[in-house]
Design a protein around this motif. Structure first.
Motif, PDB file in Angstrom:
ATOM      1  N   THR A  22     -26.879  26.231 -19.963  1.00  0.00           N
ATOM      2  CA  THR A  22     -25.939  25.440 -19.164  1.00  0.00           C
ATOM      3  C   THR A  22     -24.849  24.774 -20.008  1.00  0.00           C
ATOM      4  O   THR A  22     -24.052  24.004 -19.481  1.00  0.00           O
ATOM      5  CB  THR A  22     -26.692  24.346 -18.381  1.00  0.00           C
ATOM      6  OG1 THR A  22     -27.395  23.499 -19.305  1.00  0.00           O
ATOM      7  CG2 THR A  22     -27.693  24.977 -17.413  1.00  0.00           C
ATOM      8  N   GLU A  23     -24.819  25.073 -21.298  1.00  0.00           N
ATOM      9  CA  GLU A  23     -23.841  24.465 -22.200  1.00  0.00           C
ATOM     10  C   GLU A  23     -22.675  25.441 -22.424  1.00  0.00           C
ATOM     11  O   GLU A  23     -22.865  26.544 -22.929  1.00  0.00           O
ATOM     12  CB  GLU A  23     -24.501  24.127 -23.531  1.00  0.00           C
ATOM     13  CG  GLU A  23     -23.577  23.602 -24.596  1.00  0.00           C
ATOM     14  CD  GLU A  23     -22.736  22.428 -24.130  1.00  0.00           C
ATOM     15  OE1 GLU A  23     -21.500  22.503 -24.302  1.00  0.00           O
ATOM     16  OE2 GLU A  23     -23.304  21.462 -23.598  1.00  0.00           O
ATOM     17  N   PRO A  24     -21.450  25.057 -22.050  1.00  0.00           N
ATOM     18  CA  PRO A  24     -20.316  25.981 -22.166  1.00  0.00           C
ATOM     19  C   PRO A  24     -19.825  26.213 -23.597  1.00  0.00           C
ATOM     20  O   PRO A  24     -19.244  27.259 -23.888  1.00  0.00           O
ATOM     21  CB  PRO A  24     -19.224  25.299 -21.327  1.00  0.00           C
ATOM     22  CG  PRO A  24     -19.590  23.845 -21.325  1.00  0.00           C
ATOM     23  CD  PRO A  24     -21.083  23.796 -21.368  1.00  0.00           C
ATOM     24  N   ASP A  25     -20.039  25.270 -24.488  1.00  0.00           N
ATOM     25  CA  ASP A  25     -19.558  25.380 -25.867  1.00  0.00           C
ATOM     26  C   ASP A  25     -20.474  26.324 -26.651  1.00  0.00           C
ATOM     27  O   ASP A  25     -21.679  26.082 -26.772  1.00  0.00           O
ATOM     28  CB  ASP A  25     -19.536  23.992 -26.513  1.00  0.00           C
ATOM     29  CG  ASP A  25     -18.894  23.999 -27.894  1.00  0.00           C
ATOM     30  OD1 ASP A  25     -19.437  24.676 -28.794  1.00  0.00           O
ATOM     31  OD2 ASP A  25     -17.888  23.312 -28.080  1.00  0.00           O
ATOM     32  N   GLU A  26     -19.914  27.389 -27.218  1.00  0.00           N
ATOM     33  CA  GLU A  26     -20.730  28.391 -27.908  1.00  0.00           C
ATOM     34  C   GLU A  26     -21.410  27.829 -29.156  1.00  0.00           C
ATOM     35  O   GLU A  26     -22.552  28.192 -29.464  1.00  0.00           O
ATOM     36  CB  GLU A  26     -19.876  29.604 -28.280  1.00  0.00           C
ATOM     37  CG  GLU A  26     -19.440  30.431 -27.079  1.00  0.00           C
ATOM     38  CD  GLU A  26     -18.747  31.708 -27.488  1.00  0.00           C
ATOM     39  OE1 GLU A  26     -18.698  31.994 -28.716  1.00  0.00           O
ATOM     40  OE2 GLU A  26     -18.252  32.430 -26.607  1.00  0.00           O
ATOM     41  N   GLU A  27     -20.713  26.962 -29.880  1.00  0.00           N
ATOM     42  CA  GLU A  27     -21.306  26.377 -31.081  1.00  0.00           C
ATOM     43  C   GLU A  27     -22.525  25.540 -30.729  1.00  0.00           C
ATOM     44  O   GLU A  27     -23.567  25.605 -31.408  1.00  0.00           O
ATOM     45  CB  GLU A  27     -20.265  25.523 -31.818  1.00  0.00           C
ATOM     46  CG  GLU A  27     -20.771  24.956 -33.141  1.00  0.00           C
ATOM     47  CD  GLU A  27     -19.719  24.121 -33.848  1.00  0.00           C
ATOM     48  OE1 GLU A  27     -19.947  23.790 -35.037  1.00  0.00           O
ATOM     49  OE2 GLU A  27     -18.690  23.786 -33.246  1.00  0.00           O
ATOM     50  N   ILE A  28     -22.419  24.770 -29.653  1.00  0.00           N
ATOM     51  CA  ILE A  28     -23.549  23.948 -29.214  1.00  0.00           C
ATOM     52  C   ILE A  28     -24.662  24.831 -28.655  1.00  0.00           C
ATOM     53  O   ILE A  28     -25.853  24.558 -28.871  1.00  0.00           O
ATOM     54  CB  ILE A  28     -23.083  22.902 -28.185  1.00  0.00           C
ATOM     55  CG1 ILE A  28     -22.119  21.918 -28.856  1.00  0.00           C
ATOM     56  CG2 ILE A  28     -24.269  22.153 -27.581  1.00  0.00           C
ATOM     57  CD1 ILE A  28     -21.476  20.925 -27.914  1.00  0.00           C
ATOM     58  N   GLN A  29     -24.301  25.893 -27.970  1.00  0.00           N
ATOM     59  CA  GLN A  29     -25.306  26.851 -27.497  1.00  0.00           C
ATOM     60  C   GLN A  29     -26.155  27.354 -28.662  1.00  0.00           C
ATOM     61  O   GLN A  29     -27.387  27.373 -28.595  1.00  0.00           O
ATOM     62  CB  GLN A  29     -24.624  28.052 -26.836  1.00  0.00           C
ATOM     63  CG  GLN A  29     -24.104  27.824 -25.444  1.00  0.00           C
ATOM     64  CD  GLN A  29     -23.444  29.085 -24.894  1.00  0.00           C
ATOM     65  OE1 GLN A  29     -23.661  30.182 -25.406  1.00  0.00           O
ATOM     66  NE2 GLN A  29     -22.624  28.926 -23.870  1.00  0.00           N
ATOM     67  N   ASP A  30     -25.481  27.774 -29.735  1.00  0.00           N
ATOM     68  CA  ASP A  30     -26.193  28.302 -30.909  1.00  0.00           C
ATOM     69  C   ASP A  30     -27.107  27.236 -31.516  1.00  0.00           C
ATOM     70  O   ASP A  30     -28.231  27.533 -31.930  1.00  0.00           O
ATOM     71  CB  ASP A  30     -25.191  28.786 -31.958  1.00  0.00           C
ATOM     72  CG  ASP A  30     -24.420  30.015 -31.508  1.00  0.00           C
ATOM     73  OD1 ASP A  30     -24.875  30.688 -30.561  1.00  0.00           O
ATOM     74  OD2 ASP A  30     -23.353  30.288 -32.094  1.00  0.00           O
ATOM     75  N   LEU A  31     -26.618  26.000 -31.566  1.00  0.00           N
ATOM     76  CA  LEU A  31     -27.405  24.909 -32.141  1.00  0.00           C
ATOM     77  C   LEU A  31     -28.651  24.635 -31.303  1.00  0.00           C
ATOM     78  O   LEU A  31     -29.744  24.436 -31.839  1.00  0.00           O
ATOM     79  CB  LEU A  31     -26.542  23.649 -32.241  1.00  0.00           C
ATOM     80  CG  LEU A  31     -27.150  22.436 -32.927  1.00  0.00           C
ATOM     81  CD1 LEU A  31     -27.568  22.762 -34.363  1.00  0.00           C
ATOM     82  CD2 LEU A  31     -26.170  21.273 -32.921  1.00  0.00           C
TER      83      LEU A  31
ATOM     84  N   ARG B 206     -31.996  16.330 -20.879  1.00  0.00           N
ATOM     85  CA  ARG B 206     -30.573  16.554 -20.612  1.00  0.00           C
ATOM     86  C   ARG B 206     -29.750  16.361 -21.871  1.00  0.00           C
ATOM     87  O   ARG B 206     -29.949  15.397 -22.595  1.00  0.00           O
ATOM     88  CB  ARG B 206     -30.089  15.576 -19.525  1.00  0.00           C
ATOM     89  CG  ARG B 206     -28.642  15.761 -19.092  1.00  0.00           C
ATOM     90  CD  ARG B 206     -28.343  14.974 -17.821  1.00  0.00           C
ATOM     91  NE  ARG B 206     -28.413  13.544 -18.037  1.00  0.00           N
ATOM     92  CZ  ARG B 206     -27.342  12.753 -18.245  1.00  0.00           C
ATOM     93  NH1 ARG B 206     -26.130  13.290 -18.288  1.00  0.00           N
ATOM     94  NH2 ARG B 206     -27.490  11.453 -18.424  1.00  0.00           N
ATOM     95  N   TYR B 207     -28.867  17.325 -22.122  1.00  0.00           N
ATOM     96  CA  TYR B 207     -27.890  17.208 -23.204  1.00  0.00           C
ATOM     97  C   TYR B 207     -26.692  16.475 -22.632  1.00  0.00           C
ATOM     98  O   TYR B 207     -26.072  16.937 -21.673  1.00  0.00           O
ATOM     99  CB  TYR B 207     -27.500  18.601 -23.699  1.00  0.00           C
ATOM    100  CG  TYR B 207     -26.549  18.606 -24.883  1.00  0.00           C
ATOM    101  CD1 TYR B 207     -27.026  18.762 -26.177  1.00  0.00           C
ATOM    102  CD2 TYR B 207     -25.170  18.466 -24.696  1.00  0.00           C
ATOM    103  CE1 TYR B 207     -26.156  18.775 -27.260  1.00  0.00           C
ATOM    104  CE2 TYR B 207     -24.304  18.479 -25.771  1.00  0.00           C
ATOM    105  CZ  TYR B 207     -24.803  18.635 -27.052  1.00  0.00           C
ATOM    106  OH  TYR B 207     -23.940  18.650 -28.119  1.00  0.00           O
ATOM    107  N   VAL B 208     -26.343  15.312 -23.219  1.00  0.00           N
ATOM    108  CA  VAL B 208     -25.285  14.483 -22.646  1.00  0.00           C
ATOM    109  C   VAL B 208     -23.936  14.787 -23.283  1.00  0.00           C
ATOM    110  O   VAL B 208     -22.992  15.214 -22.621  1.00  0.00           O
ATOM    111  CB  VAL B 208     -25.633  12.985 -22.768  1.00  0.00           C
ATOM    112  CG1 VAL B 208     -24.501  12.133 -22.201  1.00  0.00           C
ATOM    113  CG2 VAL B 208     -26.944  12.683 -22.053  1.00  0.00           C
ATOM    114  N   THR B 209     -23.829  14.556 -24.593  1.00  0.00           N
ATOM    115  CA  THR B 209     -22.541  14.776 -25.258  1.00  0.00           C
ATOM    116  C   THR B 209     -22.752  14.885 -26.759  1.00  0.00           C
ATOM    117  O   THR B 209     -23.636  14.232 -27.318  1.00  0.00           O
ATOM    118  CB  THR B 209     -21.547  13.635 -24.946  1.00  0.00           C
ATOM    119  OG1 THR B 209     -20.256  13.959 -25.468  1.00  0.00           O
ATOM    120  CG2 THR B 209     -22.005  12.313 -25.540  1.00  0.00           C
ATOM    121  N   PRO B 210     -21.951  15.700 -27.439  1.00  0.00           N
ATOM    122  CA  PRO B 210     -22.064  15.770 -28.902  1.00  0.00           C
ATOM    123  C   PRO B 210     -21.433  14.557 -29.557  1.00  0.00           C
ATOM    124  O   PRO B 210     -20.538  13.925 -28.999  1.00  0.00           O
ATOM    125  CB  PRO B 210     -21.297  17.050 -29.259  1.00  0.00           C
ATOM    126  CG  PRO B 210     -20.282  17.188 -28.160  1.00  0.00           C
ATOM    127  CD  PRO B 210     -20.946  16.655 -26.917  1.00  0.00           C
TER     128      PRO B 210
END
Length: 264
Positions: free
Chosen positions: A84-93, A15-19
């Motif tokens: 499931t990650e809404p942030d595009e920058e985090i999606q790319d990462l 699970r990805y929790v928070t950046p």
């Protein structure tokens, strides 16, 4: 603290929790299949796998020297998590970091070290300054200490900016024998009054066998990154010889630190 042969566990990220927005490479708090939380360092971030290599080698060197570092683990990330990650920058990462990454045990409710509030005895300050000179860690300044207070003890984190010779493309042999000029900005330099004592002790601990065993932890796949021109064996040898050469000439960076200390 008794030293044992280094061995890292491997966990699966569930699970990805928070950046953690403090770092430019967007590390994140994640949960793993052992139900623990970790600070995940992504292979797809700015400095790529070289930052992970520096984090691993430098962190385990610090541990071998008896300094407190959160447990380091290998972390396998499934890039499908990006869906499931809404942030595009985090999606790319997440997509760029599929496979084997590095993570450190998350120290829940730890507070950032403050040199004006948290006292550090001269011996410990000298140990940390010596370590950072040895691994050429430029990122332990008053602006960004990369130290935490957890359960009233000092813990070292974030060594991805160390061993910067592997980014420069310059002759590693020349870099290994250079003093560490950046020590002048070290947050603990003014308290480091036992550098010569620490130097003698740490030179006894960091034997060639111990250094080699730490470098051996680096996964082959991190050494076959795009742009690599040497074999994995040759790259391990470079890291090992860089560290061996650096410790053989430790009087250079100890003297540099002592001279810089007189100007603080």
């Amino acid at each position: 603290m008794r030293y044992s042969e280094p061995e890292l566990r491997t966990v699966d990220v569930t699970r990805y929790v928070t950046p953690l927005r403090e770092g430019g490479s967007l590390p994140a708090i994640v949960e793993a299949d052992d139900d623990f939380l970790y600070v995940l360092k992504f292979r797809g971030a700015g400095q790529g796998v070289k930052a992970l290599i520096a984090e691993l080698i430098s962190g385990e060197i610090a541990r071998a020297l008896g300094l407190r570092v959160p447990e380091i683990v290998f972390a396998i990330l499934d890039p499908v998590m990006a869906r499931t990650e809404p942030d595009e920058e985090i999606q790319d990462l997440l997509r760029a970091s599929g496979g084997l990454n590095l993570a450190l045990h998350y120290l829940s409710r730890a507070i950032t070290f403050d040199a004006l509030v948290n006292p550090v005895d001269p011996k410990l300050a000298s140990q940390i300054v010596w370590l950072d000179c040895f691994i050429t860690n430029v990122d332990r300044t008053a602006r960004n200490t990369n130290m935490l207070i957890w359960h009233k003890e000092l813990w070292l984190i974030d060594h991805g900016a160390s061993l910067y010779f592997h980014h420069s493309g310059q002759n590693w042999e020349e870099q290994a024998t250079k003093p560490f000029a950046a020590v002048k900005d070290h947050v603990l330099l003014s308290k480091a009054s036992e550098l010569e004592t620490v130097d003698a002790e740490f030179r006894q601990i960091l034997t060639p066998e111990r250094i080699a065993s730490i470098v051996a932890l680096v996964p082959d796949e991190w050494l076959t990154h795009e742009g690599a021109t040497e074999s994995t064996q040759d790259q391990r040898l470079i890291y090992t010889r860089f560290l061996e050469t650096r410790i053989a000439h430790s009087e250079l960076f100890v003297k540099e630190a002592q001279n810089a200390k007189t100007l603080v």
